[in-house]
Write an enzyme that holds these catalytic residues in place. Structure first.
Site, PDB file in Angstrom:
ATOM      1  CG  ASP A  17     -12.926   6.346   1.839  1.00 28.24           C
ATOM      2  OD1 ASP A  17     -12.547   5.158   1.915  1.00 28.24           O
ATOM      3  OD2 ASP A  17     -13.941   6.691   1.195  1.00 28.24           O
TER       4      ASP A  17
ATOM      5  CG  ASP B 161       2.665  12.362   7.164  1.00 37.82           C
ATOM      6  OD1 ASP B 161       3.655  11.734   7.591  1.00 37.82           O
ATOM      7  OD2 ASP B 161       2.742  13.200   6.249  1.00 37.82           O
TER       8      ASP B 161
ATOM      9  CE  LYS C 154     -12.402   5.095  -2.397  1.00 42.03           C
ATOM     10  NZ  LYS C 154     -13.404   5.276  -1.321  1.00 42.03           N
TER      11      LYS C 154
ATOM     12  CG  ASP D 253       3.802   9.712   1.953  1.00 39.37           C
ATOM     13  OD1 ASP D 253       4.129  10.076   3.091  1.00 39.37           O
ATOM     14  OD2 ASP D 253       4.226  10.265   0.922  1.00 39.37           O
TER      15      ASP D 253
ATOM     16  CE1 TYR E 244       5.656   8.957  -2.426  1.00 39.85           C
ATOM     17  CE2 TYR E 244       3.813   7.512  -2.969  1.00 39.85           C
ATOM     18  CZ  TYR E 244       4.351   8.562  -2.226  1.00 39.85           C
ATOM     19  OH  TYR E 244       3.568   9.195  -1.296  1.00 39.85           O
TER      20      TYR E 244
END
Length: 330
Positions: free
Chosen positions: A209, A237, A176, A233, A125
């Protein structure tokens, strides 16, 4: 003494739900001195203002910022997000994004309760990257992820301090590391170093994941989750989706060092299709206000507001707000 609150109603349903949040806080007996700031997509379309330095300097003088929602269909994606939301996060050093989740996920028979701590000022970002030969068959686009030891450590340390005050005392790192071997290694080494200072806190690691699967299939495994900006982020959600819907999700953008005001906002968007119809559910904005009160030392009022939001019912924006306010007064 009244808390000085900057209110950015923003666009669409933002002003409507923010008004209800202010009403509920007043019903809880909290003294507020509010100042409205006209910022968002509508302001940008009117005169080109997104967030000027003078306005940013004015915001620095407040105890906290309450934001409704920003964005309109007539403004290209990214203009308001980068120029307003991300600018406030970076310039006010809002380095922790805290989002609590509670509910019963689809297919589950008992409720879950966990919180995600997302690093809020680094990662992809920051805007590192560029484009070469744009619009040609040989176009190249790069987007870097910036991670500093200081930024990673202060976020992880916040997560451990939060966990220390919770019943389960558990922190899960999500990243990850098997693919992002540079950024992931920094996060994992920092996590392990901080964990060694908190022997009373249990820990775990999930690839992002796998965490997406567990959020749906086994959300009860989580207590405090800490992760980077991009993964946070996405995960938050998903956390909203399995906890009653993203329209009920609250968030806090925190400067724990208190060198500037923290910002509190519902996760939902501006919903221009229902703006002005008195149909928006204000619960997420009210719960975001409760997070703000916690941060301002008004924990009793915050707890009463959260309790009043349980089964707040349905109806118009104002009627749901009235119901919550009446419960808080009682």
């Amino acid at each position: 003494m009244a808390h000085r609150i900057a209110v950015i109603g923003g666009d669409g349903i933002g002003p409507e739900v923010t008004n209800e949040a202010i009403k509920v806080m007043a019903a809880a007996g909290v003294e507020l001195d509010t100042t409205a700031f006209d910022l968002g997509g509508a302001r940008y379309l009117r005169d080109g203002e997104i967030l000027g330095d003078d306005t940013l300097d004015a915001l620095r003088g407040f105890d906290a910022i309450l934001l409704g929602a920003v964005g309109t269909p007539d403004v290209p994606p990214g203009v308001i997000e980068r120029g307003l939301l991300l600018k406030m996060r970076f310039e006010l050093d809002l380095y922790v994004n805290q989002r609590p989740f509670g509910g019963t996920a689809p297919g589950q028979d008992r409720p879950h309760e966990f919180v995600v701590i997302r690093e809020n000022t680094e990662g992809p970002y920051v805007g590192e990257g560029g484009v070469l030969r744009k619009g040609t068959p040989n176009e190249v686009a790069t987007q870097g992820s910036v991670n500093t030891r200081m930024g990673v450590e202060r976020c992880i340390r916040y997560a451990f301090e939060l966990a220390r005050g919770r019943e389960r005392r558990h922190v899960t790192l999500v990243h990850k590391t098997n693919v992002l071997t540079f950024a992931g290694d920094l996060w994992e080494r920092t996590f392990d170093a901080v964990a060694s200072e908190y022997p009373d806190i249990d820990t775990a690691y999930n690839h992002v994941d796998a965490a997406c699967i567990y959020f749906v299939q086994d959300p009860h495994r989580y207590d405090v989750v800490v992760t980077d900006n991009l993964f946070g982020d996405i995960l938050t959600d998903l956390g909203g989706a399995v906890s009653g819907g993203i329209g009920l999700a609250s968030s806090a953008n925190l400067n724990p060092a208190r060198t500037g005001p923290s910002m509190f906002e519902p996760v939902h968007g501006s919903a221009p299709d229902i703006a002005g119809t008195n149909q928006a559910n204000p619960v997420a904005a009210v719960l975001s206000a409760a997070l703000m009160l916690d941060f301002l030392g008004e924990s009793d009022a915050a707890g009463r507001i959260r309790a009043a939001c349980d089964d707040a019912g349905t109806g118009s924006t104002t009627s749901v707000g009235d119901t919550i306010a009446a419960r808080v007064r009682d």
